[in-house]
Scaffold this motif. Structure first.
Motif: not given
Length: 199
Positions: A25-31, A74-86, A154-156, A178-184
């Motif tokens: 739900t809105a504001g919840e996070n997932l690992c 995807r318009r509702w999402m932001a993607f923060v990659p791991d060590a991208p080459q930009l 909305r989705i990070l 903002v809900s976050a889905v984070i890998t680790t």
């Protein structure tokens, strides 16, 4: 609300998710917790509609993802990659390009606003003018996370969160629904989450 319903995901002959169901739900996070090579990034690609699920489905606010609808979601999402080459010279060039994307037009941003977000993440103001080649992977991820602090999608989605202290920043984003889905790979990061997918 982001929902996975009986999702089965396979990539490169490896079963990554086997009939996983959960709602965020809105504001919840997932690992998404797993060792290197376990498929964590593939989960993020599936959530963006860039990797099809074998069975089951994904929804956002009750609307099902499909190959055709994924660009809309995807318009509702932001993607923060791991060590991208930009392909940018400086951090300011990168940020200027991010905020000039059609999906981000209308978002007012200034150097001062970005520096303020940097401070919340422990990044020095000078980072704004730095050459990208002189930035380490953690700082680059922090820059991209700061941009999300301005955008508040909305989705990070964060691939391999590089600094556990940034969980406080993510908590402030949660207050903006903002809900976050984070890998680790790090169990210590996972202790900050009530919802965890272990790969």
């Amino acid at each position: 609300m982001l929902e996975l319903k009986d999702v089965y995901l396979e990539h490169g002959g490896q079963v990554i998710l086997d009939h996983v169901s959960l709602a965020l739900t809105a504001g919840e996070n997932l690992c998404v917790l797993g060792a290197a090579g376990s498929g964590k990034t593939s989960v993020l690609l599936a959530l963006q509609g860039l990797l099809p699920v074998g069975r089951g489905f994904l929804t956002l606010d009750g609307e099902r993802f499909s190959r055709l609808s994924a660009p809309y979601f995807r318009r509702w999402m932001a993607f923060v990659p791991d060590a991208p080459q930009l392909p940018y010279e400086t951090v300011s060039d990168l940020l200027e390009d991010v905020f000039s994307l059609s999906v981000n037009r209308g978002v007012e941003v200034s150097r001062e606003a970005m520096v303020k977000e940097f401070s919340f993440l422990g990044l020095a103001p000078e980072v704004y003018s730095m050459q990208l080649r002189n930035l380490d992977a953690e700082s680059l991820q922090g820059v991209m996370l700061a941009a999300e602090g301005i955008l508040k999608r909305r989705i990070l989605l964060i691939d391999n969160l590089r600094n556990i202290r940034w969980m406080d920043y993510i908590t402030t984003l949660n207050k903006h629904h903002v809900s976050a889905v984070i890998t680790t790979c790090d169990e210590r990061v996972a202790t900050n989450f009530e919802k965890i997918i272990r790969l």
